[in-house]
Design a protein around this motif. Structure first.
Motif, PDB file in Angstrom:
ATOM      1  N   ASN A 561     -28.650 -48.088  29.694  1.00  0.00           N
ATOM      2  CA  ASN A 561     -29.087 -46.780  29.438  1.00  0.00           C
ATOM      3  C   ASN A 561     -28.875 -46.298  27.794  1.00  0.00           C
ATOM      4  O   ASN A 561     -29.475 -45.267  27.342  1.00  0.00           O
ATOM      5  CB  ASN A 561     -28.262 -45.582  30.010  1.00  0.00           C
ATOM      6  N   SER A 562     -28.421 -47.216  27.174  1.00  0.00           N
ATOM      7  CA  SER A 562     -28.357 -46.847  25.701  1.00  0.00           C
ATOM      8  C   SER A 562     -28.308 -48.045  24.736  1.00  0.00           C
ATOM      9  O   SER A 562     -28.347 -49.006  25.204  1.00  0.00           O
ATOM     10  CB  SER A 562     -27.006 -46.145  25.474  1.00  0.00           C
ATOM     11  N   LEU A 563     -28.419 -47.818  23.425  1.00  0.00           N
ATOM     12  CA  LEU A 563     -28.623 -48.998  22.407  1.00  0.00           C
ATOM     13  C   LEU A 563     -27.062 -49.439  22.286  1.00  0.00           C
ATOM     14  O   LEU A 563     -26.325 -48.898  22.118  1.00  0.00           O
ATOM     15  CB  LEU A 563     -28.946 -48.227  21.167  1.00  0.00           C
ATOM     16  N   PRO A 564     -27.202 -50.989  22.606  1.00  0.00           N
ATOM     17  CA  PRO A 564     -25.926 -51.593  22.348  1.00  0.00           C
ATOM     18  C   PRO A 564     -25.271 -51.278  21.149  1.00  0.00           C
ATOM     19  O   PRO A 564     -25.781 -51.511  19.928  1.00  0.00           O
ATOM     20  CB  PRO A 564     -26.153 -52.887  22.480  1.00  0.00           C
ATOM     21  N   SER A 565     -23.941 -50.692  21.237  1.00  0.00           N
ATOM     22  CA  SER A 565     -23.318 -50.118  20.069  1.00  0.00           C
ATOM     23  C   SER A 565     -21.950 -50.997  19.672  1.00  0.00           C
ATOM     24  O   SER A 565     -21.500 -50.829  18.596  1.00  0.00           O
ATOM     25  CB  SER A 565     -23.195 -48.714  20.142  1.00  0.00           C
ATOM     26  N   LEU A 566     -21.471 -51.688  20.534  1.00  0.00           N
ATOM     27  CA  LEU A 566     -20.153 -52.240  20.311  1.00  0.00           C
ATOM     28  C   LEU A 566     -20.242 -53.818  20.622  1.00  0.00           C
ATOM     29  O   LEU A 566     -20.842 -54.218  21.405  1.00  0.00           O
ATOM     30  CB  LEU A 566     -19.015 -51.707  20.846  1.00  0.00           C
ATOM     31  N   GLY A 567     -19.262 -54.561  19.701  1.00  0.00           N
ATOM     32  CA  GLY A 567     -19.225 -55.853  19.871  1.00  0.00           C
ATOM     33  C   GLY A 567     -20.432 -56.687  19.510  1.00  0.00           C
ATOM     34  O   GLY A 567     -21.443 -56.371  18.858  1.00  0.00           O
ATOM     35  N   VAL A 568     -20.309 -58.158  19.865  1.00  0.00           N
ATOM     36  CA  VAL A 568     -21.650 -58.841  19.822  1.00  0.00           C
ATOM     37  C   VAL A 568     -22.631 -58.214  20.160  1.00  0.00           C
ATOM     38  O   VAL A 568     -22.642 -57.569  21.158  1.00  0.00           O
ATOM     39  CB  VAL A 568     -21.027 -60.330  20.379  1.00  0.00           C
ATOM     40  N   GLY A 569     -23.924 -58.512  19.505  1.00  0.00           N
ATOM     41  CA  GLY A 569     -25.327 -58.136  20.252  1.00  0.00           C
ATOM     42  C   GLY A 569     -25.394 -56.677  19.830  1.00  0.00           C
ATOM     43  O   GLY A 569     -26.455 -55.845  20.473  1.00  0.00           O
ATOM     44  N   ARG A 570     -24.492 -55.887  19.044  1.00  0.00           N
ATOM     45  CA  ARG A 570     -24.729 -54.546  19.104  1.00  0.00           C
ATOM     46  C   ARG A 570     -26.182 -54.453  18.100  1.00  0.00           C
ATOM     47  O   ARG A 570     -26.482 -55.236  17.174  1.00  0.00           O
ATOM     48  CB  ARG A 570     -23.906 -53.884  18.256  1.00  0.00           C
ATOM     49  N   LEU A 571     -26.885 -53.576  18.231  1.00  0.00           N
ATOM     50  CA  LEU A 571     -28.116 -53.171  17.801  1.00  0.00           C
ATOM     51  C   LEU A 571     -28.107 -51.966  17.026  1.00  0.00           C
ATOM     52  O   LEU A 571     -27.318 -50.982  17.184  1.00  0.00           O
ATOM     53  CB  LEU A 571     -29.402 -53.312  18.758  1.00  0.00           C
ATOM     54  N   LYS A 572     -28.975 -51.763  16.094  1.00  0.00           N
ATOM     55  CA  LYS A 572     -29.180 -50.749  15.027  1.00  0.00           C
ATOM     56  C   LYS A 572     -30.690 -50.018  15.313  1.00  0.00           C
ATOM     57  O   LYS A 572     -31.696 -50.634  15.812  1.00  0.00           O
ATOM     58  CB  LYS A 572     -29.084 -51.026  13.701  1.00  0.00           C
ATOM     59  N   LEU A 573     -30.586 -48.816  15.121  1.00  0.00           N
ATOM     60  CA  LEU A 573     -31.950 -48.167  15.092  1.00  0.00           C
ATOM     61  C   LEU A 573     -33.061 -48.668  14.259  1.00  0.00           C
ATOM     62  O   LEU A 573     -32.470 -48.810  12.997  1.00  0.00           O
ATOM     63  CB  LEU A 573     -31.775 -46.726  14.691  1.00  0.00           C
ATOM     64  N   ARG A 574     -33.942 -49.311  14.666  1.00  0.00           N
ATOM     65  CA  ARG A 574     -35.044 -49.732  13.745  1.00  0.00           C
ATOM     66  C   ARG A 574     -36.391 -49.183  14.021  1.00  0.00           C
ATOM     67  O   ARG A 574     -36.244 -48.505  15.378  1.00  0.00           O
ATOM     68  CB  ARG A 574     -35.042 -51.091  13.535  1.00  0.00           C
ATOM     69  N   GLY A 575     -37.298 -49.310  13.432  1.00  0.00           N
ATOM     70  CA  GLY A 575     -38.601 -48.696  13.661  1.00  0.00           C
ATOM     71  C   GLY A 575     -38.835 -47.399  13.263  1.00  0.00           C
ATOM     72  O   GLY A 575     -39.781 -46.700  13.273  1.00  0.00           O
ATOM     73  N   ASP A 576     -37.818 -46.777  12.529  1.00  0.00           N
ATOM     74  CA  ASP A 576     -38.041 -45.352  11.847  1.00  0.00           C
ATOM     75  C   ASP A 576     -38.495 -45.568  10.671  1.00  0.00           C
ATOM     76  O   ASP A 576     -38.685 -44.659   9.955  1.00  0.00           O
ATOM     77  CB  ASP A 576     -36.432 -44.671  11.871  1.00  0.00           C
ATOM     78  N   ASP A 577     -38.434 -46.756  10.082  1.00  0.00           N
ATOM     79  CA  ASP A 577     -38.977 -46.730   8.502  1.00  0.00           C
ATOM     80  C   ASP A 577     -40.451 -46.990   8.870  1.00  0.00           C
ATOM     81  O   ASP A 577     -41.260 -48.099   8.994  1.00  0.00           O
ATOM     82  CB  ASP A 577     -38.263 -48.016   7.900  1.00  0.00           C
ATOM     83  N   LEU A 578     -41.305 -45.876   8.351  1.00  0.00           N
ATOM     84  CA  LEU A 578     -42.719 -45.870   8.526  1.00  0.00           C
ATOM     85  C   LEU A 578     -43.403 -46.850   7.650  1.00  0.00           C
ATOM     86  O   LEU A 578     -44.512 -46.993   7.849  1.00  0.00           O
ATOM     87  CB  LEU A 578     -43.300 -44.268   8.373  1.00  0.00           C
ATOM     88  N   ARG A 579     -42.633 -46.991   6.537  1.00  0.00           N
ATOM     89  CA  ARG A 579     -43.464 -47.865   5.429  1.00  0.00           C
ATOM     90  C   ARG A 579     -43.693 -49.366   6.081  1.00  0.00           C
ATOM     91  O   ARG A 579     -44.458 -50.043   5.724  1.00  0.00           O
ATOM     92  CB  ARG A 579     -42.548 -47.929   4.361  1.00  0.00           C
ATOM     93  N   VAL A 580     -42.766 -49.696   7.120  1.00  0.00           N
ATOM     94  CA  VAL A 580     -42.975 -51.058   7.496  1.00  0.00           C
ATOM     95  C   VAL A 580     -44.421 -51.162   8.434  1.00  0.00           C
ATOM     96  O   VAL A 580     -44.923 -52.050   8.270  1.00  0.00           O
ATOM     97  CB  VAL A 580     -41.784 -51.200   8.535  1.00  0.00           C
ATOM     98  N   TYR A 581     -44.934 -50.191   9.058  1.00  0.00           N
ATOM     99  CA  TYR A 581     -46.056 -50.213  10.035  1.00  0.00           C
ATOM    100  C   TYR A 581     -47.247 -50.547   9.110  1.00  0.00           C
ATOM    101  O   TYR A 581     -47.490 -50.066   7.918  1.00  0.00           O
ATOM    102  CB  TYR A 581     -46.257 -48.729  10.584  1.00  0.00           C
ATOM    103  N   GLY A 582     -48.046 -51.404   9.638  1.00  0.00           N
ATOM    104  CA  GLY A 582     -49.183 -51.842   8.837  1.00  0.00           C
ATOM    105  C   GLY A 582     -49.066 -52.767   7.735  1.00  0.00           C
ATOM    106  O   GLY A 582     -49.995 -53.183   7.420  1.00  0.00           O
ATOM    107  N   THR A 583     -47.693 -53.199   7.779  1.00  0.00           N
ATOM    108  CA  THR A 583     -47.415 -54.148   6.826  1.00  0.00           C
ATOM    109  C   THR A 583     -47.222 -55.723   7.411  1.00  0.00           C
ATOM    110  O   THR A 583     -47.053 -55.644   8.541  1.00  0.00           O
ATOM    111  CB  THR A 583     -46.298 -54.145   5.830  1.00  0.00           C
ATOM    112  N   ASP A 584     -47.142 -56.654   6.569  1.00  0.00           N
ATOM    113  CA  ASP A 584     -46.937 -57.923   7.435  1.00  0.00           C
ATOM    114  C   ASP A 584     -45.533 -58.105   8.055  1.00  0.00           C
ATOM    115  O   ASP A 584     -45.261 -59.043   8.631  1.00  0.00           O
ATOM    116  CB  ASP A 584     -46.984 -58.862   6.231  1.00  0.00           C
TER     117      ASP A 584
END
Ligand SMILES: [Zn+2]
Length: 1018
Positions: A561-584
């Protein structure tokens, strides 16, 4: 597990205390004189201890190294999983499998050998995973002690991200709803390949452009271009452009659209009604079975064209995908079930050289003493017990009693040499997020109830095994021993070094521990109802589940139900950096962020564990990473964004119930063989390749399909016919090892026109969509769309060239009748969730989830998703008495065009995943009152459809039920919308009317004009 090549056990070694260790299977003694056994040992290439795991995560990457067909001694690429120890191969005799692309055989772990030691670095605690319970506190049922009695988490785990980081600002997604002024995305996007409107088509950007050589050569299309349609009859004698010379077969050869210019109008001027549309859904070409009636049913195997090109030059001119789609466990209608055959002591009859299974296309000679393999032509001996005399025509006199010799679809009961251990029991393990967001969504309650309600229907009674782990910032295990009155909970908080606190009883035989399991499920929702823990130790919990399951394998259902936040395999928010879109760099967002996920997927597959992910969050959960677990283990991603049990509960209940109760094949491998000179070179779907051509499928069911591409190994094929044979070796829930075998023949042709005539649009788009989705993982969305468009254009251009000399085609666009929906499905794929638009059009998680889903869909389901059905039902609802015929009539599908929506009407849109029920602005008030009750005037986003006590309401519910029954693989939740209710109407329905030109995308007519224009540019 035993492989489809019996005796090439890839199954990992199991610890000696396994329940099966004391009862080694009866196996045939190893017989060195057996057919081909010599190659087994010579093929074996030991892998040094400590070598990295050798399962190859599936990759779309190009063809595997060629392996010569007739030379069994040539080992294929060394990418099979090999037990790390060098124990001699001795226990499991191996009917060899010197097929074309055979992997080096692996050796079976001898029973009773020391416990498995996983390669270093994979998991920190090797099985048996048992350690003294220094940190384990058995606690009574109830909310786990979150903060007491354990070292502060900061001592054990890296500082977790703060809560606020989980709920950080998200990009403001404002999809440009069709029908309203569309807001341009805030970031600059590469030019869309779709002309925003006629006359403004811009060539795609330079380098990855599908048309680089023609840049700048696209003149803007004439503003007044108009499409006129001629029916085939009209076309037959087109007055304006009579075909010249040798045109008797014109109508048989192709269908056409006349693309004409009508000066002085800006109107596309198209008679929309006459464009070709797949309103009958998926229509399987009949030629496949007509030509070869003994072929397996196309529900199991479809070729993109049932005419196989005889030369590489012909392949090069085909341009469309050349290959097959296999749905190995497709559901058969009653009476058409696949016959099960038990050869018992005779053993399964297979070709000595290429391991093809005996099938309707083998021929018997030498008075019945020999049989010739249809795939490799080898003459094999007929075993004495299988002998039968031949009649005057050379047919065996016992054909009537031999389904395997007259049917293309059969299932063999596999003897012990197809096993490296006794067949595993069906096993369901549940990994459930119990953090605060999971509690608040109501997910836990629905999941617990649904599992409980399905207990009697789990396949495999009385052998079925079951177990549970829950987690938030800690991992909770449950002792389900049958002698307990209620489960005993154990909490492990050391996330850095997760271990299993109890060697047994975390996984129990369900029939023995039924009471404990039921008690657990009954109390699960209340146990955590006051939980305020916001963290998710997903990775450690996953590793724990893996440790518990690894002895047996099975199905792992994860509810996250949420973004894995602790221990191995924890993930971070990504996809918020709009500059990435449309680039390689953009595609990286669609790939797993942390290698942990791919590595876990490889380990899970190796241990016969298939993963299904159920994701529920209202925030970013990184489906790209989580879904990887399902992708490489043959599983499935279920996505319920912003789940609320009151709204989405029914969907979850039905889909989870189907997941738990559908017939499932366990510890499976699949291979497709084909005749000499051709070879399958790439595979596409959710699985992992165990060798160059062996698909590892820890679990398989009727809702999964796999696609593969074919290529010619020889410049010229000299045979008249080629044969294909799919073999799925698996453990049935009943505990039998089985081999499902499908055989099909197809003619080899020298004529491109024939390939087109025998084309199968459904199979082509099954491959097309997988290739395009894979391309979004290596580049921009736009590149994926462009390459798809380029393929369409090239194919139609090649087709046009076939006839352009012979006929004066003028402005007519021609296409084969078999591919009349090619352009429309191409447009639909352009507009599908994984491929469409840019970042603002689809949320990242939704896009990734749709990609994982579409990679596994069977053909029929895929086509329905691409071109959903739209039906009108108001007249039917108003009829005083309904006849059965009326019902049939209302099921008539309508074109997906908004101008067809009558504001007096009531429509159901159904894409197989959800219903949208559209109320026209002027729909009869009777209808609205009867269907919606007192809510009839409310804003429909706040109304839930329920059955009311009147005939009209009951009829509507009956229609929905009928639609759901036509394909129960997913459950369509009804969304209600009233005409003009914005933005809801646009988001739910208008954007999905894919023939419309809206929100910066092309409409159907313009799309055809565009494709046609490009086709004409040689
Ligand atoms: Zn053969």
């Amino acid at each position: 597990m035993g492989t489809e090549n019996p005796g090439r056990p890839n199954f990992p070694m199991r610890p000696s205390f396994t329940p099966f260790a004391s009862a080694p299977p009866t196996v045939r003694p190893f017989s060195p004189s057996g057919p081909g056994t010599g190659s087994e040992s010579s093929n074996f290439r030991p892998i040094p201890p400590g070598a990295p795991p050798t399962m190859t995560p599936f990759s779309a990457a190009g063809p595997s190294p060629p392996v010569r067909f007739s030379d069994p001694s040539v080992p294929s690429a060394p990418i099979a999983s090999v037990p790390p120890s060098g124990a001699p191969y001795q226990r499991f005799p191996t009917p060899p499998f010197p097929s074309a692309a055979q992997a080096p055989p692996n050796r079976a772990p001898p029973m009773g050998q020391p416990p498995f030691q996983p390669p270093a670095g994979q998991i920190s605690v090797p099985p048996p995973f048992f350690r003294p319970q220094t940190q384990v506190l058995p606690v009574p049922m109830g909310s786990p002690p979150q903060n007491a009695n354990f070292p502060p988490s900061s001592m054990n785990v890296p500082q977790p991200p703060t809560d606020s980081s989980l709920s950080g600002p998200r990009p403001n997604f404002q999809p440009p709803f069709p029908g309203y002024p569309s807001k341009q995305p805030a970031v600059s996007q590469a030019p869309s390949p779709f002309p925003a409107q006629q006359g403004s088509f811009m060539p795609p950007p330079a380098s990855p452009s599908p048309f680089p050589s023609q840049q700048g050569s696209y003149g803007p299309p004439p503003v007044s271009a108009t499409l006129g349609y001629q029916s085939r009859d009209q076309m037959q004698h087109p007055g304006s452009a009579p075909p010249t010379g040798g045109v008797q077969r014109l109508t048989e050869d192709f269908s056409s659209l006349s693309v004409q210019s009508i000066p002085g109008t800006n109107d596309p001027g198209l008679d929309n009604r006459s464009l070709p549309r797949p309103l009958d859904g998926d229509v399987v070409p009949s030629s496949f079975l007509e030509m070869y009636p003994m072929n397996c049913d196309p529900r199991y195997l479809r070729l993109t064209t049932a005419a196989i090109p005889n030369s590489q030059s012909l392949v090069a001119r085909w341009h469309l995908p050349l290959g097959a789609v296999v749905c190995p466990l497709a559901e058969a209608p009653e009476g058409e079930e696949v016959p099960v055959i038990n050869f018992a002591s005779t053993g399964i009859i297979r070709c000595r050289r290429c391991r093809t299974y005996v099938n309707p296309y083998v021929t018997f000679t030498d008075a019945g003493r020999k049989w010739r393999c249809n795939i490799c032509s080898l003459l094999n001996d007929v075993p004495g017990e299988y002998f039968a005399n031949l009649d005057a025509t050379g047919r065996r006199i016992d054909l009537d009693q031999r389904p395997e010799l007259i049917k293309g679809s059969v299932e063999f009961v596999a003897p012990t040499e197809y096993m490296v251990r006794p067949p595993m029991p069906p096993l369901y393990f549940f990994l459930i997020d119990v953090s605060i967001s999971a509690v608040r969504s109501g997910m836990i309650e629905v999941v617990a109830e649904t599992i409980r309600s399905c207990l009697d229907e789990l396949p495999g009674f009385p052998r079925t095994q079951i177990g549970f782990i829950t987690y938030d910032s800690t991992v909770h295990f449950y002792n389900m021993k049958s002698s307990l009155t209620q489960p005993q909970m154990m909490v492990v908080s050391d996330l850095d070094d997760i271990f299993v606190p109890l060697p047994d009883d975390l996984l129990v035989n369900f029939s023995e521990s039924r009471n404990v399991v039921e008690t657990f499920l009954d109390s699960l929702p209340s146990m955590f109802q006051d939980n305020v823990n916001v963290e998710s130790a997903f990775g450690p919990a996953l590793k724990a589940a893996f440790m518990v399951m690894s002895q047996l394998g099975g199905k792992l259902l994860i509810f996250q139900n949420s973004l894995p936040s602790l221990g191995v395999g924890r993930l971070k928010l990504r996809g918020d950096d709009l500059r990435v879109y449309g680039t390689d760099e953009e595609h990286i967002l669609r790939l797993p962020e942390d290698p942990f996920y791919k590595q876990m997927a490889a380990d899970l597959t190796k241990y016969q564990i298939g993963v299904n992910i159920y994701a529920f969050s209202d925030k970013y959960t990184d489906i790209a990473s989580l879904g990887t677990l399902a992708k490489y283990t043959g599983g499935q991603v279920y996505y319920y964004p912003s789940f609320r049990s009151g709204i989405h509960g029914d969907k979850l209940r039905h889909e989870l119930a189907r997941d738990l109760t559908r017939e499932t094949a366990w510890e499976a491998v699949m291979r497709i063989r084909c005749g000499k000179g051709i070879r399958f070179t790439s595979y596409h779907g959710n699985f992992m390749l165990r060798s160059t051509d062996l698909l590892a499928l820890p679990t398989v069911d009727c809702d999964k399909a796999y696609a593969m591409q074919l290529s010619l190994e020889e410049t010229l094929l000299t045979t008249q016919t080629v044969y294909f044979q799919v073999a799925l070796l698996y453990t049935a829930s009943c505990g039998e090892r089985r081999i499902r075998v499908y055989t099909a023949a197809a003619p080899v042709v020298t004529d491109l026109g024939e390939m087109y005539r025998q084309a199968d649009t459904g199979a082509i788009f099954s491959l097309f969509s997988r290739l395009a989705i894979e391309k979004t993982l290596t580049g921009k969305l736009e590149d994926a769309r462009n390459s798809l468009q380029l393929m369409l254009v090239k194919a139609l251009r090649e087709y046009r060239n076939l006839y352009s000399v012979q006929h004066r085609l003028g402005a007519r666009m021609i296409y084969p009748e078999s591919l009349k929906f090619l352009c429309l499905y191409g447009l639909a794929l352009f507009k599908s969730v994984p491929l469409k638009g840019g970042y603002a059009d689809v949320q990242l998680d939704e896009r990734c989830a749709a990609g994982f889903t579409m990679m596994a869909l069977p053909v029929k389901k895929l086509l329905k998703l691409l071109y959903p059905s739209l039906i009108r039902i108001d007249e039917y609802l108003l009829k005083p008495s309904a006849q059965a015929d009326d019902f049939k009539n209302i099921m008539k599908r309508l074109p997906l065009v908004s101008e067809n929506l009558d504001s007096r009407g009531l429509y159901i849109y159904d894409d197989g995943f959800r219903f949208v029920i559209w109320f026209g602005r002027m729909v009869s008030p009777d209808i609205a009152k009867n269907l919606l009750g007192p809510d009839f005037a409310a804003e429909l986003s706040r109304v839930t459809l329920t059955e009311h006590d009147n005939e009209m309401s009951r009829r509507l519910m009956k229609i929905l039920k009928k639609l759901r029954e036509s394909d129960p693989s997913y459950y369509q939740l009804p969304y209600l919308v009233r005409q003009g209710e914005q933005p809801r109407e646009g988001l739910l329905l208008l954007v999905n009317l894919i023939e419309d030109q809206m929100g910066g995308t092309t409409g159907y007519a313009n799309w055809i004009t565009l494709i046609h224009r490009q086709v004409q540019q040689n």
